[in-house]
Motif scaffolding. Structure first.
Motif, short mmCIF file in Angstrom:
data_model
loop_
_atom_site.label_atom_id
_atom_site.label_comp_id
_atom_site.label_asym_id
_atom_site.label_seq_id
_atom_site.Cartn_x
_atom_site.Cartn_y
_atom_site.Cartn_z
N ARG A 592 0.82 -1.21 0.00
CA ARG A 592 0.00 0.00 0.00
C ARG A 592 0.85 1.26 0.00
O ARG A 592 0.43 2.32 -0.44
CB ARG A 592 -0.96 -0.02 1.19
CG ARG A 592 -2.30 0.64 0.88
CD ARG A 592 -3.33 0.38 1.96
NE ARG A 592 -3.71 -1.02 2.07
CZ ARG A 592 -3.41 -1.78 3.13
NH1 ARG A 592 -2.73 -1.27 4.14
NH2 ARG A 592 -3.79 -3.04 3.18
N THR A 595 2.14 4.16 -3.55
CA THR A 595 0.88 4.81 -3.93
C THR A 595 0.81 5.08 -5.42
O THR A 595 -0.26 5.36 -5.94
CB THR A 595 0.77 6.16 -3.23
OG1 THR A 595 1.97 6.90 -3.56
CG2 THR A 595 0.70 6.01 -1.74
N THR A 600 5.19 10.92 -3.44
CA THR A 600 5.48 10.01 -2.32
C THR A 600 6.86 9.41 -2.46
O THR A 600 7.64 9.31 -1.51
CB THR A 600 4.45 8.86 -2.30
OG1 THR A 600 3.19 9.38 -2.64
CG2 THR A 600 4.44 8.17 -0.98
N SER D 98 -0.64 8.28 -12.15
CA SER D 98 -0.37 7.24 -11.13
C SER D 98 -1.04 5.94 -11.55
O SER D 98 -1.67 5.26 -10.76
CB SER D 98 -0.92 7.70 -9.78
OG SER D 98 -2.30 7.97 -9.93
N ARG D 101 1.13 1.53 -9.98
CA ARG D 101 1.19 1.62 -8.52
C ARG D 101 1.05 0.22 -7.93
O ARG D 101 0.88 -0.75 -8.65
CB ARG D 101 0.07 2.51 -8.00
CG ARG D 101 -1.32 1.91 -8.20
CD ARG D 101 -2.23 2.38 -7.12
NE ARG D 101 -2.54 3.81 -7.31
CZ ARG D 101 -3.57 4.24 -8.02
NH1 ARG D 101 -4.34 3.38 -8.61
NH2 ARG D 101 -3.83 5.52 -8.14
N GLN E 102 0.89 13.69 3.29
CA GLN E 102 1.92 13.87 2.27
C GLN E 102 2.54 15.27 2.40
O GLN E 102 3.75 15.44 2.53
CB GLN E 102 1.27 13.69 0.91
CG GLN E 102 2.10 14.13 -0.28
CD GLN E 102 3.03 13.03 -0.75
OE1 GLN E 102 2.62 11.89 -0.86
NE2 GLN E 102 4.27 13.38 -0.95
#
Lengths: 620, 482, 491, 102, 188
Positions: A592, A595, A600, D98, D101, E102
């Motif tokens: 997890r 991401t 990140t 993204s 992932r 974040q």
């Protein structure tokens, strides 16, 4: 003479192998005759070694080793045969009576489709039994001991479609395995102390008394299991599921009496462990009493005879226990004759009724089987010990020897006398019921093929004259013959008076028993006393089976099931997979973090760098 | 100088043959027969060696040595001690039987299958002849690769789970062994099993021991065993229990005890206790198992326990008995699994509930199953009996109760083995047993009879092994009480 | 009047050959007609790498005594040359695979691709020999930039672009860190050449230590070791598989070879710091790589994670810091690069025949359809897992021994435990290829009829297989090579 | 040397580096991210030059010049990527990129 | 005496310049990061580069300063502005988007990096970094730089050129149309 012994040992094995390998290539009759021949050859070998030994003088027993069977460290155990009076006597009995019984089976098993298998097993048994009695060291004796157990298992379960037969066979084998185990333990003790298992040498070394007692106990355990002595006796009655000749051979004449042979063979040990020897004697006495009582109420002809076997072996144990080895052996011999006779006569009757064994349904079979009736009568008289039949000479000398032993001897003797009465009672109950007047008739005329009648005849003769070779104390060739191998203890050398008392009492009680039986079952002038409780107890063989089932089998089975359901399946098989699942759970957590957000990743890079820098700066 | 001198040949001949089989596009028949021929050639080489083996000096023989990882003093060093000779014999004979079985039943994808079987043969032989710790470890793990695929591809419905569990379980042990042997070898500066000195480090000992305990297996490391033995194809189960499991016991005999005498004696009682637990626990479960393979599986679990007791009793009797018992049980379980296989081929199952009455009209099957079963329950006079007798006699030296437990287990063995025999052969005919289900065919007899015959020979002359184990080598370094 | 320094052209001939080939390929992009471009560029690249192999081998032979060349900017020694050999080898097999597998419509940019490949390899060969921070940084950027472009070269595919951008940005961040670290080290020692740094540095100088930390971070990024690894799975998955194969093998070789030299030559006094740091990083990489790989379905991604875990093993050898560690590191690198490249090549083949990303599910039955590739794959996977089916076994044993000799039993245990975990997912691939029941096999229908003929790819896989298996038997010779290579470093 | 000591310059460079890093960490527009990277590099450059001045040797300045070139190259490739992304009609937002992932 | 005065006066001037330049530099840096519109950020970066050039001058690196202005403010920034113009300046709130942790963690990370460097420099400020070697006039002059480039750092010089070349090729590849895209474009 050793050559004779080898011949005697291996010809039955050769027979068995020949039949097995030949398979269906030979006819069933051929298999039967191969087996018979092999056993009679064995008898020839036995006779050969007997006369060989005679010529050398019975004190010169001789050992002969084929090859080293097992060797490790200092322990060295050869495939060794011992030819001495004791073994020769047993060889003669086993191969002789065995031969007759195999011959008998030729007729008896004639219609069975799996005759070949039967005769292969028979030969195998004879081989094992001979190995047992000829084996020149304890381990080889144990080997024979186990192999007779095996072949007994095979023969009891011969009709393997019958669940009862299979169950009986298993029961017999497991109980005997128990005996084997205790014997093995005894041997471990011996090895630990003497690092040897050969006869003679280690019987006179001086072990601690506890060790000696342990060894003796272990041996006794084996003997009791094999000879169906209380408390390891329950397999014998069930063993009657086997074909009748099997019962005659294994469960009357030879195997079951091996315990007596063992005690006689290892008597020096037992003499160093008197208490154990007395336990043996007591065990014998108890067995002969209980078996006699139970025999009174059984309705299956073979079971009745089986119980009488137990009680007779009880006599032998009693004798051996008080040190009268020769008498024990002597009774063993005569018992082999007349008990085999009884079984085979019964077999003729059963055969004539095509398998009927319930004495109430066999009433009156005597009319159609006159010869068999006579043979059975002879056997019964010998069993009860009426002079001049063989049983008289052997049994009474045991009782006499017992009476001469110390105070406990007297008790044992009295038990023996009571046993004599019971013997008369149950034997002739059986006789009068089966051969008394009734409507049962043979389904085929004639009493059977000659192969069945000849052995019966021979054994009838032996049952009469077999006992005449010794009439203690006036004439004791057997005792004398066995002197070098199993020297009877001085203490048990009875005097004439005791012999006389013993004989008279025993015969009288035997006759009394017969009389009572006559009144109850032949004339029916006296009604059978009814004690429902006692009777049911006796019919259930005093609940031994139930007790063992409750005490041992159920707990073991329950424990096993418990382990399987509570431990094995959930823990050892289940838990491992659970660990894997936990790992996967952690893995998903780690995943997890990924991401997919570029920021990140940079963050991790930056944080990692910062942390690393701090750590290095701090520790530098 | 004959082929017998090249112990390496025993390892590389089958592996080479495997590669040939993988490369050449041979027909199913050609592949199978080539594989069988090679495995028979192995047997031939072994016989040659056994014939020329000099038992009088028990030392290493037919040895070959070549440098492998010079940097860390790891060498390719193979050779045979008397006892390893017996292990190798067990391997080549059983593998030949199992390969032939695969040929007989006509496994699909023959090239892959037979290649793997041959590869397996080479690897197992390697384990037993390796005289360098890393080499030993290499073969010890190499065994796993073909097994994984053999079970996973040709196994039963539950094979995937079974293989994963089997591999992970065994690797867990052997990887710790890797750590241990690195610790040992790097510390003493050599990995050679002849020149390596004894160590008294308990952790290293435990590292090795765990691997062997899982492989054998000992209680409580047997979680992989039931599934693997049930799901694998019968001949692979045969190899697993007959030969591969023995590698663990060999490890105890060759490494754990002689290289770590002090830890071995320190943990003696513990290991013997685990062995005893395995013995009793396994026997009880075997008594409850509802299928033939289950019984054989648990019984070989129990046997491993017994053998471990013998090895760790630290007595000559124990050692010799253990070696004999390992060989005897190897043949027994191989034969039993193959027989189970033949039964399954006829009835599609090995569940007792669905079997029974197969003896009627099938004398060969009945005789073989009966003989093997009776030997496996250690009826006096059988090789198994001789082995167990020596083992327990040796264990008695430590304490009487080991012998007592063992004796009790013998009775249990009788109970569960007779259960198998009667459930398959006797009583009413099972629902899956068709009348037309044949007796063993000549082909099957040709596989199983030799195994049983070997057992009978061993039964007639167990001293042939017990007197020629040459475990003296091991014992001298392990200060064993004679 | 400037006295230009003497330039030992031969010492840098490998780079020159590769660069030359790169330029030729670039010219081909404009001069050669479109239909012949692929063949032309592939040939040029193949020849270039072959030439590079020859020169680097020749250099290995001739530079027994390591020394600096081009005014102390470049090491001509066997450490450099051995790694150059490996890199050129990887480049060669990459060319073989790329010739068939870089799929561009109508061969757009195929020549540029090979040109970049050559340039990238040239940069790596420079990187491993660099003797001062500046050259190191520049050559790092050199091959990194080439890699960024190669990752994104399939820019019709969104994943490829994403991979390129992520790699670029994170990479630039990493190199910025490396640069700042270099600056600090320079400040602390007034020198940028490795030897000088070692001479002027004091291990208790906080400037130096901070610089070291940032350099470690930068190199950790390149060697994709946790926690600087985050880009790896995404980039490996997104990049064209050929590039992934090249990256996974060559980048690791370059990064680790240089890292070991840098630490040994420039920071010997700080060994107590960096060896511990790398031990920690190694443990982290092992943990994260293996655990995350457990739950992957996409094979490329799983292999990416596995490469992280192998970075962990390499770091174990690195952190041992000893000569033994160096040998173990090099041996591991050789074996690993062969296995990694081979496995990605096999994935490429499957990918091409499916026309879709390879997952465990659509791998079903692959082993039976393409026997050679299947067998090769399970050799690679078992090799990864350290089973004795290839040099991977010896390599693991080697690094662990090095760690133990360094006195790090705990690291041995960690390595062993995570090897066990790794077994699970490696075997999962084998399971998928061979053991799925037949109804699942139907998943593996080939896109566009029978599998395409890929002789070059098969050759490449065969070479990788030969190296990974041969290294199990030929340990002695390889170890001798590494011995000589390590001998060039100061201990 | 006139004016503030090297340490001050280094402080500025550190601040630039930090600010640049922050920019990379929090901005989503790839163009701005690239600009932030430039700032980081400039910070490093300042440090190099400061140290070069401090030690009085030229390596730092050479290094700085090289870094400028490198920065230029990175920008070049980065912008190329941005253009390509734009062509693919993808949002210029690194958070939206993204797809890879897990 | 007067020398001292002159010195202190010059020093004062330098200080003032430094403060202005340094402040401008940092401010513009922050601006780059915090402008929502990339166009402004780019312009801010130019300011940043300029003020940096001033600092370089103070550090007597004339050539570098010049190169800074030429290469960066000239070439690179022009490229930037072109691209920004091409993709169209779309605004984006600096702190928006992404999970909160974040952002927080980002600030923490950046701050900690900054602080570490500052602390380390602070530790050194009093000692090693306090006194600076005296350098002669040629230090940092183009000729001097060129000499270095052609002698000690020849290799670096060459590599730099190659790096630029590679980047150029890459830029061309990534920036160029492919047929497929054109087909797509024509479709839409």
């Amino acid at each position: 003479m050793t050559a004779g012994a080898w011949l005697c040992l291996f010809s039955p094995l050769a027979g068995a192998l020949a039949i097995t390998l030949a398979g269906t290539r030979i006819s069933r009759t051929a298999a039967a005759w191969i087996s018979t021949l092999s056993v009679f050859v064995a008898f020839g070998g036995a006779v050969w070694s007997f006369f060989g030994l005679r010529s050398h003088g019975s004190e010169h027993g001789s050992l002969t080793t084929a090859w080293t069977w097992l060797e490790s460290g200092g322990l060295k155990i050869g495939l060794t045969l011992l030819v001495d009076p004791l073994s020769t006597m047993m060889m003669l009995i086993v191969s002789g009576v065995g031969g007759l019984i195999v011959l008998y089976s030729v007729g008896y098993m004639h219609d069975d489709p799996e005759e070949r298998r039967y005769f292969a097993y028979m030969s195998l048994f004879v081989f094992s039994m001979l190995l047992l009695v000829e084996g020149g060291n304890l381990l080889l004796l144990l080997v024979g001991w186990g192999l007779v157990g095996l072949s007994s298992y095979l023969l009891i379960g011969f009709w393997h479609e019958r669940p009862t037969a299979v169950a009986a066979a298993k029961k017999a084998f497991v109980m005997n395995a128990l005996g084997d185990a205790t014997m093995a333990l005894a041997f471990f003790v011996l090895i630990a102390h003497t690092n040897s298992l050969s006869f003679g040498t280690n019987f006179h070394v001086h072990m601690s008394s506890t060790a000696t007692n342990l060894v003796a106990l272990g041996l006794l355990g084996g003997a009791a299991a094999k000879s169906a002595q209380i408390p390891l006796h329950t397999w014998l009655p069930d063993a009657m599921e086997g074909p009748t000749p099997v019962s005659a051979l294994i469960h009357a004449a030879t195997m079951v009496t091996a315990g007596v042979y063992l005690i006689a063979r290892t008597h020096p040990l037992f003499e160093q462990a008197r208490t154990v020897e007395l336990v043996a004697a007591g065990m014998g006495a108890l067995t002969l009493l209980v078996a006699g009582l139970v025999a009174l109420v059984q309705v299956d002809i073979k079971r009745v005879i089986a119980y009488s076997t137990m009680s007779q072996i009880g006599y032998m144990f009693l004798g051996a226990g008080v040190g009268a080895y020769a008498n024990g052996m002597f009774h063993l011999m005569t018992h082999a004759f007349f008990k085999a006779l009884l079984f085979m006569a019964a077999g003729v009757a059963i055969h004539a009724l095509s398998g009927e064994q319930d004495i109430r349904k066999m009433r009156g079979i005597g009319q159609s089987l006159p010869w068999t009736k006579w043979a059975f009568l002879i056997g019964s008289l010998a069993l009860v010990g009426i002079p001049p039949f063989s049983g008289f000479f052997s049994k009474d000398s045991i009782i006499a020897a017992a009476l001469h032993a110390h105070w406990y001897g007297v008790i044992l003797g009295i038990v023996g006398l009571v046993g004599a009465f019971l013997t008369g009672l149950y034997t002739f109950r059986l006789y009068f019921i089966v051969f008394g007047p009734g409507e049962a008739r043979a389904e085929h005329d004639g009493e059977g093929p000659w192969t069945m009648l000849l052995p019966v005849g021979v054994l009838s003769l032996l049952a009469i004259v077999g006992g005449w070779i010794q009439f203690a104390p006036f004439w004791t060739p057997v005792t004398h013959w066995l002197e070098p191998a199993a020297r009877t203890l001085v203490v048990a050398e009875p005097t004439n008076t005791q012999e006389a008392i013993a004989s008279i009492l025993a015969v009288a009680l035997g006759l009394a028993g017969i009389a009572v039986a006559y009144l109850m079952y032949a004339k029916r002038s006296v009604s059978v006393p009814t004690r429902p409780k006692l009777q049911r107890a006796l019919e259930h063989k005093l609940y031994f089976d139930e007790a063992y089932d409750a005490l041992f089998f159920r707990p073991a089975a329950g424990l096993a099931r418990l382990l399987r359901d509570e431990w094995e399946t959930p823990i050892f098989i289940g838990e491992t997979t659970k660990i894997g699942d936990d790992a996967l759970w952690v893995a998903r957590g780690v995943r997890r973090i990924q991401t997919g957000l570029l920021r990140t990743y940079v963050l991790f890079l930056g944080t990692g760098m910062a942390v690393l820098a701090i750590v290095l700066l701090v520790v530098k | 100088m004959t082929v017998g001198d090249f112990t390496s040949l025993l390892i590389w001949l089958p592996i080479g043959a495997a590669i040939v089989i993988w490369i050449l596009p041979l027909s199913r028949y050609a592949t199978g027969s080539l594989a069988v021929l090679v495995s028979l050639a192995e047997v031939g080489i072994w016989i040659e060696q056994a014939a020329r083996f000099d038992f009088s000096h028990g030392g290493l023989q037919f040895s070959q040595k070549a440098t492998w990882i010079n940097d860390l003093h790891v060498s390719y060093h193979v050779g045979e001690f008397p006892f390893s000779l017996w292990f190798v014999g067990l391997t080549v004979i059983c593998m030949a039987a199992c390969t032939a079985y695969g040929f007989w039943v006509g496994r699909d994808r023959p090239r892959a299958y037979f290649g793997l079987m041959l590869f397996l043969t080479g690897a197992i032989v390697g384990v037993f002849v390796a005289q360098d710790l890393l080499l030993f470890y290499a073969f010890f793990e190499a065994m796993l690769i073909p097994l994984y695929i053999l079970v996973g591809v040709w196994g039963g419905p539950g094979r995937l789970g079974a293989t994963v569990k089997f591999v992970i379980y065994t690797m867990a042990g052997s990887l710790l062994m890797l750590a241990a042997l690195i610790a040992y070898g790097v510390h003493v500066g050599t990995f050679d099993m002849l020149s390596g000195p004894v160590s008294s480090n308990r952790w290293i000992f435990l590292g090795f021991m765990l691997a062997f305990a899982i492989k054998s297996p000992l209680f409580p490391f047997h979680g992989w065993l039931p599934d693997a033995y049930r799901q694998a194809p019968p001949e692979v189960s045969a190899v697993l229990s007959g030969v591969v499991a023995k590698a663990g016991l060999y490890g105890m005999l060759r490494i754990a005890i002689p290289f770590f005498p002090d830890p071995a004696s320190y943990y003696r009682t513990a290991v013997m206790a685990l062995g005893a637990l395995a013995l009793v626990y396994g026997s009880l479960l075997a008594f409850r198992a509802s299928d033939m393979r289950g019984v054989v599986a648990y019984s070989s679990f129990a046997q491993s326990g017994l053998i471990a007791i013998g090895l760790f009793s630290g007595t000559t009797l124990g050692f010799d008995g253990a070696v004999l018992q390992i060989v005897a049980h190897g043949f027994v379980s191989t034969a039993l699994f193959l027989i189970a296989g033949t039964v399954e081929r006829r009835t599609t199952t090995d569940q007792f509930a669905l079997l029974g009455g197969m003896a009627r009209g099938r004398p060969a099957l009945a005789t073989l199953l009966l003989t093997t079963g009776v030997i496996s329950l250690a009826v006096p006079g059988s090789a198994a009996f001789a082995g167990e007798f020596l083992i327990l006699a040796g264990a008695y030296h430590r304490a009487w109760w080991w012998a007592a437990i063992g004796a009790g287990a013998i009775v249990l063995a009788a109970m569960y083995m007779l259960r198998v025999i009667s459930a398959v052969l006797h009583e009413a005919r099972g629902s899956t047993v068709a009348d037309e289900a044949l007796d063993l065919r000549p082909g099957e007899l040709a596989l199983i009879v030799p195994l049983v015959a070997t057992l009978l020979v061993l039964s007639a002359w167990p001293a042939g092994i017990t007197h020629h184990t040459g475990t003296a080598i091991v014992q001298t370094s392990a200060n064993v009480t004679p | 009047m400037i006295h230009t320094p003497h330039v030992d052209w031969f010492a840098i001939s490998t780079m020159l050959v590769l660069l030359g080939a790169s330029f030729v390929a670039l010219l081909g992009a404009v001069l050669v007609p479109r239909d012949a471009r692929r063949a032309f560029a592939a040939t040029v690249s193949g020849l270039g790498f072959a030439g590079g192999l020859i020169t680097s081998i020749w250099l290995y032979v001739t530079s027994a005594d390591g020394h600096l060349v081009v005014s102390g900017a470049f090491y001509r020694d066997r450490w450099t040359m051995l790694t150059q050999i490996v890199i050129c080898g990887i480049g060669l097999v990459t060319t073989l695979v790329g010739a068939e597998h870089v799929a561009r419509p109508r061969n757009d940019h195929i020549a540029e691709f090979f040109s970049l490949l050559l340039a990238c390899a040239a940069g790596m060969t420079f990187f491993v020999g660099s003797a001062n921070l500046m050259v190191m940084f520049l050559s790092l950027e050199w091959f990194s930039i080439a890699l960024y472009v190669m990752c994104a070269i399939d820019y019709d595919v969104e994943g490829s672009l994403e991979a390129g951008l992520k790699y670029l940005i994170i990479g630039s961040f990493g190199s910025a860190a490396l640069l700042f670290g270099s600056a600090l080290v320079y400040g602390a020692t007034n020198r940028i050449d490795f030897a000088g740094i070692a001479a002027n540095g004091h291990s208790n100088d906080s400037l130096l230590v901070l610089g070291l930390a940032m350099i470690i971070a930068g190199l950790g990024f390149k060697s994709s070791s946790a926690p600087f690894h985050m880009w790896t799975p995404d980039v490996y998955e997104g990049a064209p598989t050929t590039v992934t194969a090249f990256m996974s093998a060559a980048t690791k070789v370059a990064a680790f070879a240089l890292a070991f030299r840098l630490l040994r030559t420039a920071f010997p006094a700080e060994e107590h710091l960096w060896s511990w740091a790398f031990a920690g990083i190694a443990a982290a990489s092992l943990a994260i790589g293996n655990l995350a790989a457990l739950v992957q379905r996409n094979v490329k991604r799983m292999l990416a994670y596995s490469s992280i875990s192998h970075a962990g093993f390499l770091l174990i050898g690195l952190s041992a810091g000893s000569a033994l560690g160096g040998r173990a590191l090099l041996y591991y690198l050789i074996v690993y690069s062969a296995m990694a490249f081979g496995s990605f090549a096999v994935v490429a083949a499957r990918e091409r025949e499916l026309g879709a990303p390879v997952t465990l599910d659509n791998l079903a039955g692959f082993g039976w359809e393409r026997p050679f590739l299947g067998v090769a794959m399970w050799f690679f996977l078992f090799g990864f897992a350290g089973l004795p089916l290839g040099g991977g076994f010896v390599a693991k044993f080697y690094v662990l021994s090095a760690a133990y000799k360094h006195g790090w039993a705990w690291l041995v245990i960690v390595g062993v435990i995570f090897t066990l975990i790794s077994l699970y997912y490696y075997l999962a691939v084998v399971r998928a290829m061979y053991m799925r029941p037949s109804e699942e096999l139907r998943l593996a229908t080939v896109a566009g009829g029978s599998p395409p003929r890929e002789s070059l790819l098969h050759i490449a896989v065969a070479i990788s297989l030969a190296v990974s298996v041969g290294s199990l038997f030929a340990v002695g010779p390889i170890v001798d090579l590494t011995k000589h290579a390590v001998a060039a470093l100061p201990f | 040397m006139l004016g503030p000591s090297i340490a001050w310059y280094l402080g500025v460079s550190a601040l630039l580096f930090g600010v640049g890093a922050l920019g990379v960490l929090i901005r989503r527009n790839p163009l701005i991210v690239l600009l932030s990277l430039e700032i980081m590099l400039n910070g490093a450059n300042l440090a190099l030059i400061a140290f070069s001045r401090h030690a009085g040797n030229g390596a730092g300045q050479i290094f700085a010049l090289a870094v400028m070139a490198v920065a230029a190259s990175e920008v070049c490739v980065g912008l190329g990527l941005v253009v390509a992304i734009h062509r693919r009609r993808l949002a210029l937002d690194v958070d939206r990129l993204s797809e890879l992932r897990g | 005496m007067s020398l001292l005065a002159a010195y202190s006066a010059g020093s004062a001037v330098v200080w003032v310049v430094w403060i202005v330049a340094g402040f401008a530099c940092i401010a513009s840096g922050v601006a780059v990061v915090s402008f929502s519109n990339p166009f402004y950020s780019a312009l801010a970066l130019i300011g940043n580069l300029g003020s940096l050039a001033v600092l370089y001058l103070l550090l007597s690196a004339e050539f570098v300063a010049a190169a800074q202005v030429l290469v960066y403010a000239g070439a690179v920034m022009v490229m930037f502005l072109f691209v920004i113009a091409y993709v169209g300046p779309r605004s984006e709130a600096p702190w928006a988007g992404g999970p909160a942790w974040q952002t927080v963690a980002s600030v923490l990370a950046a701050a900690s990096i900054f602080l570490e460097i500052i602390v380390v420099i602070g530790l050194k400020a009093g000692g090693k970094l306090a006194h600076t070697d005296h350098v002669n006039a040629t230090f940092g002059s183009p000729g001097w730089i060129g000499r270095l480039f052609l002698t000690d750092h020849l290799l670096a010089f060459e590599i730099t050129s190659i790096v630029l070349l590679v980047a150029a090729v890459g830029g061309v590849i990534l920036g160029s149309h492919t047929r497929r895209q054109q087909e797509e474009a024509s479709l839409t």
